[in-house]
Structure formats: C-alpha cells, structure tokens
Design an enzyme around this catalytic site. Structure first.
Site, PDB file in Angstrom:
ATOM      1  N   LEU A 155      20.220  -0.166   7.080  1.00 11.04           N
ATOM      2  CA  LEU A 155      21.540  -0.054   7.579  1.00 11.04           C
ATOM      3  C   LEU A 155      22.381   0.603   8.320  1.00 11.04           C
ATOM      4  O   LEU A 155      21.793   1.286   9.249  1.00 11.04           O
ATOM      5  CB  LEU A 155      22.064   0.350   5.741  1.00 11.04           C
ATOM      6  CG  LEU A 155      21.328   0.738   4.597  1.00 11.04           C
ATOM      7  CD1 LEU A 155      21.830   1.106   3.753  1.00 11.04           C
ATOM      8  CD2 LEU A 155      21.428  -1.048   4.350  1.00 11.04           C
ATOM      9  N   TRP A 157      26.226   2.186  10.146  1.00 10.62           N
ATOM     10  CA  TRP A 157      26.703   3.125   9.817  1.00 10.62           C
ATOM     11  C   TRP A 157      28.556   2.918   9.168  1.00 10.62           C
ATOM     12  O   TRP A 157      29.027   3.222   9.569  1.00 10.62           O
ATOM     13  CB  TRP A 157      26.911   3.583  11.458  1.00 10.62           C
ATOM     14  CG  TRP A 157      26.662   2.858  12.406  1.00 10.62           C
ATOM     15  CD1 TRP A 157      25.692   2.813  13.448  1.00 10.62           C
ATOM     16  CD2 TRP A 157      28.167   2.227  13.052  1.00 10.62           C
ATOM     17  NE1 TRP A 157      26.025   2.193  14.549  1.00 10.62           N
ATOM     18  CE2 TRP A 157      27.895   2.059  14.429  1.00 10.62           C
ATOM     19  CE3 TRP A 157      29.521   2.899  12.809  1.00 10.62           C
ATOM     20  CZ2 TRP A 157      28.483   1.273  15.327  1.00 10.62           C
ATOM     21  CZ3 TRP A 157      30.309   2.050  13.844  1.00 10.62           C
ATOM     22  CH2 TRP A 157      30.041   1.170  14.599  1.00 10.62           C
ATOM     23  N   LYS A 181      16.290   3.046   4.227  1.00 12.00           N
ATOM     24  CA  LYS A 181      16.422   4.574   5.567  1.00 12.00           C
ATOM     25  C   LYS A 181      18.216   3.623   6.355  1.00 12.00           C
ATOM     26  O   LYS A 181      18.240   2.350   6.575  1.00 12.00           O
ATOM     27  CB  LYS A 181      15.829   3.431   6.583  1.00 12.00           C
ATOM     28  CG  LYS A 181      15.586   4.295   7.927  1.00 12.00           C
ATOM     29  CD  LYS A 181      16.151   4.962   8.794  1.00 12.00           C
ATOM     30  CE  LYS A 181      16.982   4.236  10.270  1.00 12.00           C
ATOM     31  NZ  LYS A 181      17.794   4.908  11.006  1.00 12.00           N
ATOM     32  N   SER A 235      22.611  -4.974  14.198  1.00 11.97           N
ATOM     33  CA  SER A 235      22.883  -5.605  15.050  1.00 11.97           C
ATOM     34  C   SER A 235      21.583  -7.006  14.942  1.00 11.97           C
ATOM     35  O   SER A 235      20.401  -7.128  14.418  1.00 11.97           O
ATOM     36  CB  SER A 235      22.677  -5.008  16.460  1.00 11.97           C
ATOM     37  OG  SER A 235      21.210  -3.820  16.097  1.00 11.97           O
ATOM     38  N   TYR A 245       8.157  -6.526  13.604  1.00  9.74           N
ATOM     39  CA  TYR A 245       7.249  -6.218  12.400  1.00  9.74           C
ATOM     40  C   TYR A 245       6.197  -7.081  11.776  1.00  9.74           C
ATOM     41  O   TYR A 245       5.435  -6.545  11.132  1.00  9.74           O
ATOM     42  CB  TYR A 245       8.454  -4.972  11.628  1.00  9.74           C
ATOM     43  CG  TYR A 245       9.127  -4.021  13.057  1.00  9.74           C
ATOM     44  CD1 TYR A 245       8.559  -3.576  14.164  1.00  9.74           C
ATOM     45  CD2 TYR A 245      10.098  -3.308  12.193  1.00  9.74           C
ATOM     46  CE1 TYR A 245       9.449  -2.758  15.213  1.00  9.74           C
ATOM     47  CE2 TYR A 245      10.605  -3.008  13.675  1.00  9.74           C
ATOM     48  CZ  TYR A 245      10.795  -2.442  15.226  1.00  9.74           C
ATOM     49  OH  TYR A 245      10.868  -1.467  15.726  1.00  9.74           O
ATOM     50  N   GLU A 257      21.133  -9.763   7.897  1.00  9.49           N
ATOM     51  CA  GLU A 257      22.644  -9.754   8.569  1.00  9.49           C
ATOM     52  C   GLU A 257      23.271  -8.612   9.518  1.00  9.49           C
ATOM     53  O   GLU A 257      22.686  -8.228   9.952  1.00  9.49           O
ATOM     54  CB  GLU A 257      23.272  -8.736   6.886  1.00  9.49           C
ATOM     55  CG  GLU A 257      23.059  -9.602   5.473  1.00  9.49           C
ATOM     56  CD  GLU A 257      23.353 -10.992   5.091  1.00  9.49           C
ATOM     57  OE1 GLU A 257      24.695 -11.398   6.050  1.00  9.49           O
ATOM     58  OE2 GLU A 257      23.560 -10.757   4.328  1.00  9.49           O
ATOM     59  N   CYS A 292      31.356  -6.744  10.595  1.00 11.78           N
ATOM     60  CA  CYS A 292      30.507  -7.391  11.609  1.00 11.78           C
ATOM     61  C   CYS A 292      31.302  -9.096  11.869  1.00 11.78           C
ATOM     62  O   CYS A 292      31.357  -9.344  12.385  1.00 11.78           O
ATOM     63  CB  CYS A 292      29.826  -7.633  10.527  1.00 11.78           C
ATOM     64  SG  CYS A 292      29.811  -7.811   8.623  1.00 11.78           S
ATOM     65  N   LYS A 342      31.365   2.081  25.489  1.00  3.63           N
ATOM     66  CA  LYS A 342      30.506   1.017  25.555  1.00  3.63           C
ATOM     67  C   LYS A 342      32.170   0.064  24.875  1.00  3.63           C
ATOM     68  O   LYS A 342      32.663  -1.344  26.012  1.00  3.63           O
ATOM     69  CB  LYS A 342      29.675   0.517  23.872  1.00  3.63           C
ATOM     70  CG  LYS A 342      29.171  -0.945  24.330  1.00  3.63           C
ATOM     71  CD  LYS A 342      28.030  -0.993  22.982  1.00  3.63           C
ATOM     72  CE  LYS A 342      28.459  -2.663  22.705  1.00  3.63           C
ATOM     73  NZ  LYS A 342      27.927  -2.532  21.074  1.00  3.63           N
ATOM     74  N   GLU A 391      29.733  -9.019  20.888  1.00  8.31           N
ATOM     75  CA  GLU A 391      30.081  -8.509  20.078  1.00  8.31           C
ATOM     76  C   GLU A 391      30.561  -6.902  20.299  1.00  8.31           C
ATOM     77  O   GLU A 391      29.955  -6.215  21.347  1.00  8.31           O
ATOM     78  CB  GLU A 391      29.247  -8.061  18.958  1.00  8.31           C
ATOM     79  CG  GLU A 391      30.111  -7.207  17.935  1.00  8.31           C
ATOM     80  CD  GLU A 391      29.140  -7.041  16.777  1.00  8.31           C
ATOM     81  OE1 GLU A 391      27.719  -7.075  16.738  1.00  8.31           O
ATOM     82  OE2 GLU A 391      29.011  -7.689  15.408  1.00  8.31           O
TER      83      GLU A 391
HETATM   84  P1  NAP Z   1      21.648  -1.689  14.712  1.00  9.64           P
HETATM   85  O1  NAP Z   1      21.612  -0.485  15.952  1.00  9.64           O
HETATM   86  O2  NAP Z   1      21.209  -2.549  14.794  1.00  9.64           O
HETATM   87  O3  NAP Z   1      21.326  -0.854  13.432  1.00  9.64           O
HETATM   88  C1  NAP Z   1      20.377  -0.622  12.132  1.00  9.64           C
HETATM   89  C2  NAP Z   1      19.929  -0.153  12.245  1.00  9.64           C
HETATM   90  O4  NAP Z   1      18.722  -0.129  12.710  1.00  9.64           O
HETATM   91  C3  NAP Z   1      19.801   1.370  11.627  1.00  9.64           C
HETATM   92  O5  NAP Z   1      19.532   2.424  10.562  1.00  9.64           O
HETATM   93  C4  NAP Z   1      19.242   1.647  12.553  1.00  9.64           C
HETATM   94  O6  NAP Z   1      19.208   3.175  12.859  1.00  9.64           O
HETATM   95  C5  NAP Z   1      17.963   0.757  12.740  1.00  9.64           C
HETATM   96  N1  NAP Z   1      16.889   0.786  14.482  1.00  9.64           N
HETATM   97  C6  NAP Z   1      17.637   0.859  15.260  1.00  9.64           C
HETATM   98  N2  NAP Z   1      16.592   0.616  16.210  1.00  9.64           N
HETATM   99  C7  NAP Z   1      15.021   0.557  15.364  1.00  9.64           C
HETATM  100  C8  NAP Z   1      14.261  -0.177  15.640  1.00  9.64           C
HETATM  101  N3  NAP Z   1      13.476  -0.028  17.173  1.00  9.64           N
HETATM  102  N4  NAP Z   1      13.125  -0.176  14.663  1.00  9.64           N
HETATM  103  C9  NAP Z   1      13.663  -0.451  13.615  1.00  9.64           C
HETATM  104  N5  NAP Z   1      14.953   0.229  12.982  1.00  9.64           N
HETATM  105  C10 NAP Z   1      16.125   0.386  14.052  1.00  9.64           C
HETATM  106  O7  NAP Z   1      23.059  -1.699  14.077  1.00  9.64           O
HETATM  107  P2  NAP Z   1      24.497  -0.697  14.287  1.00  9.64           P
HETATM  108  O8  NAP Z   1      25.157  -0.453  15.253  1.00  9.64           O
HETATM  109  O9  NAP Z   1      24.049   0.947  12.966  1.00  9.64           O
HETATM  110  O10 NAP Z   1      25.671  -1.570  13.176  1.00  9.64           O
HETATM  111  C11 NAP Z   1      26.361  -2.831  13.916  1.00  9.64           C
HETATM  112  C12 NAP Z   1      25.787  -4.222  13.599  1.00  9.64           C
HETATM  113  O11 NAP Z   1      25.865  -4.384  11.937  1.00  9.64           O
HETATM  114  C13 NAP Z   1      26.782  -4.972  14.341  1.00  9.64           C
HETATM  115  O12 NAP Z   1      26.228  -6.090  15.256  1.00  9.64           O
HETATM  116  C14 NAP Z   1      27.424  -5.484  13.312  1.00  9.64           C
HETATM  117  O13 NAP Z   1      27.783  -7.323  12.969  1.00  9.64           O
HETATM  118  C15 NAP Z   1      26.453  -5.556  12.253  1.00  9.64           C
HETATM  119  N6  NAP Z   1      26.301  -5.128  10.569  1.00  9.64           N
HETATM  120  C16 NAP Z   1      26.369  -6.671  10.172  1.00  9.64           C
HETATM  121  C17 NAP Z   1      26.786  -7.250   8.655  1.00  9.64           C
HETATM  122  C18 NAP Z   1      26.333  -7.807   7.582  1.00  9.64           C
HETATM  123  O14 NAP Z   1      26.543  -7.952   6.587  1.00  9.64           O
HETATM  124  N7  NAP Z   1      26.157  -8.818   8.678  1.00  9.64           N
HETATM  125  C19 NAP Z   1      27.417  -5.999   7.772  1.00  9.64           C
HETATM  126  C20 NAP Z   1      27.480  -4.773   8.791  1.00  9.64           C
HETATM  127  C21 NAP Z   1      27.026  -4.122  10.202  1.00  9.64           C
HETATM  128  P3  NAP Z   1      19.406   3.919  14.552  1.00  9.64           P
HETATM  129  O15 NAP Z   1      20.896   4.449  12.871  1.00  9.64           O
HETATM  130  O16 NAP Z   1      18.865   5.297  14.231  1.00  9.64           O
HETATM  131  O17 NAP Z   1      19.906   3.877  15.512  1.00  9.64           O
END
Ligand code: NAP
Ligand code: MG
Length: 489
Positions: A155, A157, A181, A235, A245, A257, A292, A342, A391
């Site tokens: 998920l 944040w 997670k 992201s 994976y 998503e 998002c 950023k 984004e």
């Molecule tokens: P993120 O950096 O992609 O992280 C999402 C999740 O993936 C976190 O739990 C993160 O852990 C984990 N993660 C990071 N690197 C990973 C890896 N190498 N292997 C496995 N898991 C990994 O996204 P975010 O910054 O938390 O959230 C913002 C993004 O979410 C934006 O792009 C937004 O548009 C998107 N979003 C989409 C929706 C939708 O429904 N479409 C809704 C909400 C948000 P860590 O926390 O340790 O990095």
C-alpha cells in the site's frame, strides 16, 4: 472536540499477535507537520513475511475463515466496522499525525469511507451468486467463485487506512487470508486496524500486517512462492517491479493501481464558473494533491480561461495551509522532506520552462519543522512541459488552454496515464462525446469525483492493470472461477 489519545502499535501483527521483527530491526516514522519522530516500527523482512504467509495459509486451509458461512463472515465484518466506528476519532488522530493529513479530512472522509467500505462488502458478500452455464440436458455446468487463497496487499502512504480497506474488505469478505505491507511512512493506523479486526473476531492468521521497507518486506511478499495474488497500489515505477516479482516466482496474480496525471476539461459552456473553480481547486488540492486522481492538468477553453483563472486566484484563499490537527486546515504538509523537495523541484521546472505562477509557488511554514508547500497554480503551460507530463503528487495545477473540442480531447489523452478525468459542460451531447473520448478509468461530468464504493475504480494505460478496486468488480481480484462439469446420465 474531545481528543482521544491514539494508541501507537509499532510491532508487526502476525498470526493474531503483535511481535517485533525477527531481526529486531526498527525504522522511524515521523510526524510530517513537525519533522519529529513519532515512533519506531518493526522492520519486517523475508523471514517475517514468511511466518505471516505460513500462518495465513494454515488459517486458509483450516477453514476458520475461508469455510465459514457467508452469514458468519458478514456478522464478523459488520462487528469489525462497528469497532472501527467506535474508535473513529482515535483512528483519525493517528492518520493525521502519521500522514500529515488534515484532521477534518480524516474525520469526514478517510475514516467514514473506511467504515463504509467494510460495511458494504460485508453486506454484499451473501448476495453475490455464481452462474450455471446454458448446457444441454445431458450436463450441468456450474461456474463457481472460490477465494483465491493467500493474498498480499502493498500500500501507499496517501490514504493509508482507506487503501487498506479497499483491499481488505473485498479480500476478507470473499474468504481469503490477507497480509498487508503498509507504506513505511504510514504504518500506524493499519496496525491498529488489524488489532480491532482481531477483537471483532477475525481469526488468527487471517489478517496479518507486516510493516517494513518496500525493497525488503514488499519484495518478499511479491516474490513469495505461496502468495496467490498481490494487490498493489502505488507508483507506476514500483508497480512494474511486481510484474517482475510475479514472473520470476510463482506467477501470482498481480493487480496494479498506479499513478495518474488526470485532466480537468473545462468547455466554453461550462456551468457557473464559481462552482467550477471550487471543483477545480478541490480536484487539485484535496489531500495536498497527494492523490492518484489529482486533477493536475486544467485544460480550459480560451473563452473562459481568464475569468476562471481570476476565480482560482481569489478562491485559493479557501485552502489554508497549516497544522493538520487544526480543524480549519485544508492543506497539511507533504509526507516527507524528500517529497517536499521533489514537489519544489517540479515548481522550479515549471518556471524554468516558461509557465507562469498565478497562485503560491513556494515553501511555507518552514519554522514549524514541517514539510509545507503553498498550493500552486500555473498558467501558460504546454502539455509537453515536465509539469504537465509527470505525476507531481503535490498541490500543483497546470493550466493548458485550448480552442477546439478535438484539441481538448487530444491534450487530455496525450499522457501515459489514464486513471481519472473530469469535464465541465452544460451540453448533454458534448458531455457524452467527451466521456467516451477520454481514455480514463473514471470520467466525472460536472464535478470532481472518484465515484463511490458501488463503482469500480482503476486505471487505463500505465495507471493500472489486472483488476479493479471498489464495486462488486473488486471480488474478481480476490476470487478465481472454477468450472464444475457434471455429466448427467
Ligand atoms: P510507491 O513508492 O510506489 O510505494 C508503494 C508501496 O510499494 C509502498 O508500500 C512501498 O514501500 C512499496 N515499495 C517500494 N519499493 C518497492 C520495491 N522495490 N519492492 C516492493 N515494494 C516496494 O508509492 P507511494 O509513494 O507510497 O504512493 C504514491 C503513489 O501511489 C502515486 O504514484 C499514486 O498515484 C499512487 N496511488 C495510486 C492509487 C490508485 O488507486 N490508482 C491510489 C493511491 C495512490 P515503502 O513505503 O517502503 O517505499
Ligand atoms: Mg509518518
């Protein structure tokens, strides 16, 4: 309002109990409004994920949840929703402290939506029927949905508890075991939620929460050979990793998503520009733009552009930046310092490429120690600029003018994303023409909206893949179809 003291649960929740990570490692979580540490969270890794998956599989095979009658699962999920409601203020405080979200949003949106989501899937689960195929008289073809087994959810944040609910409610309603997670920046509310789920009667092993870093705990869940499906929100960049994976492990089902760069198209005949301006700012600034579906590209007909911009400038004052615990605050801090940098980097890039700042444009409230940025509106943006393509995930709106409807559609679709869009017009034909033409998973007419719990949510193009959250459609993520073919002799 009375302030409930939030309970900080900082250990992993595995097989019905809180426990530190096997390695003993911990990582800090901070309050983004002050930059101060709130707590230290257990840093789960491969071993913790494996213990959680084994407990989840044991529970699934034992049938303590998966084979309970739908009525019983429904009663327990409804009791869980009642417990969330009884603890709503505490959950709102936790979410606001850990994620920097305005307390008013937490009280009015995040927590009520979380509760509604659990209630809706609890109520839905005993009303979904399977199918019988149109066979001849010599056979009976049953098409049966079964829970998929052990599900992982990774998920973001930005809406910690709501995203957990969008995954957990349909996954649990369908009878699965689930391991979450949470994002490393926001584990607290999800850990507390798991504790309340156990109190409501969700059996041991059925709902686990393994906090930790993405590269360790997240990757371990993505690569685990006994996880059947993994639902990811985050992201696009990290989403791609989950496909890898899966392909390099057990071909678990992956649902993504991901990000967005959502257009808001304002036609020349848009209704009441005061109303439109309010909606435009809501779409851009809600949840600090850390959303998002953030309406980050304002595509506006040249005939109404100046008037609309004037209104945006004056109405920006309706979006006070401040302490998230102050009920008057509508914009809290960015989630962490690197993210603030950023967003400021994007604002600088916009200026450098020739776009004009008409609202905001800088850091603010620096002495608080928090990561605050002013809500910002750019005019004179070209869709090829960096601020229009990438984004930003902050409260930044880029205004791009157009002259013809075809041009508006082309600009709206000229993006690698396709999560959401809104359009404003008083003409019915125009509304439906545009709604059809814009490539996005959700198109809102004359408002900013993501639909509600009854409607599926997900993206086109690089915004998503493999399934939908919300609506009855979400059950497809968490069930698999089995054909039972009975030969009648
Ligand atoms: P993120 O950096 O992609 O992280 C999402 C999740 O993936 C976190 O739990 C993160 O852990 C984990 N993660 C990071 N690197 C990973 C890896 N190498 N292997 C496995 N898991 C990994 O996204 P975010 O910054 O938390 O959230 C913002 C993004 O979410 C934006 O792009 C937004 O548009 C998107 N979003 C989409 C929706 C939708 O429904 N479409 C809704 C909400 C948000 P860590 O926390 O340790 O990095
Ligand atoms: Mg935090």
């Amino acid at each position: 309002m009375a302030v409930a003291t939030p309970t900080f649960r900082t250990d992993a929740f595995i097989d019905g109990t809180f426990r530190p990570a096997a390695s003993g490692a911990r990582f800090p979580t901070e309050n983004p409004a002050t930059g101060q540490q709130l707590a230290e969270i257990a840093a789960g890794d491969i071993e913790d994920v494996d213990v959680a998956v084994r407990a989840a599989r044991r529970a699934f095979n034992a049938g303590t949840w998966s084979k309970r009658s739908p009525t019983e699962r429904k009663q327990i999920l409804l009791a869980f929703a009642d417990l969330l409601e009884a603890n709503a203020e505490e959950l709102a405080q936790l979410e606001s402290l850990d994620a920097g979200k305005p307390i008013t949003d937490c009280r009015d949106v995040d927590i009520p939506e979380t509760i509604r989501t659990f209630r809706w899937y609890a109520e839905a689960l005993d009303k979904v029927f399977d199918a019988v195929a149109p066979t001849g008289h010599d056979a009976l073809g049953l098409i049966i949905r079964e829970p998929i087994g052990v599900v992982g959810a990774v998920l973001p944040w930005n809406f910690p508890l709501m995203m957990a609910a969008w995954k957990a409610a349909p996954a649990l309603a369908a009878g699965n075991s689930l391991i979450i997670k949470p994002a490393e920046l926001t584990s607290l509310s999800t850990l507390r939620m798991a504790e309340l789920a156990a109190e409501a009667g969700i059996p041991d092993g059925v709902l686990g929460v393994v906090p930790g870093l993405g590269e360790t705990a997240g990757q371990a869940l993505g690569r685990h050979m006994d996880v059947d499906a993994l639902s990811f929100t985050g992201s696009t960049e990290v989403g791609r990793m989950f496909l890898r994976y899966s392909s390099e492990s057990n071909l678990k089902e992956i649902v993504l998503e991901c990000g967005g760069k959502s257009p808001q198209v304002i036609m020349g005949d848009a209704p009441d520009l005061d109303y439109v301006a309010d909606q435009v700012l809501f779409a851009g600034f809600m949840n600090m733009g850390e959303n998002c579906t953030c309406g980050s590209r304002l595509i506006v007909h040249r005939s109404v552009r100046d008037e609309l911009i004037d209104k945006l400038v004056s109405k920006a004052a309706d979006w006070p930046v401040g302490d998230p615990l102050d009920p008057a605050t509508r914009i809290g801090p960015m989630i962490e310092r690197p993210h603030l940098d950023k967003v400021l980097g994007y604002i600088a890039a916009g200026r450098a490429e020739g776009a004009r700042v008409v609202v905001g444009g800088g850091r603010t409230l620096e002495s608080s120690g928090g990561h605050f940025v002013e809500p910002t509106v750019f005019d004179d943006v070209d869709n090829s600029m960096k601020i229009a393509r990438e984004e930003i995930f902050g409260p930044v709106i880029s205004t791009i003018p157009f002259d013809t409807e075809d041009e508006a559609i082309a600009i709206a679709n000229e993006t690698s994303y396709g999560l959401a869009a809104s359009l404003y017009t008083t003409d019915l034909d125009t509304a439906f023409r545009l709604a059809r033409a814009i490539k996005a998973g959700t198109v809102s007419v004359n408002s900013y909206s993501e639909g509600d719990i009854t409607t599926p949510f997900g993206g086109f193009k690089q915004s998503g893949f493999g399934g939908r959250d919300k609506g009855l459609e979400a059950f497809d993520q968490y069930t698999q179809k089995k054909t039972v073919w009975v030969t009648l002799r």
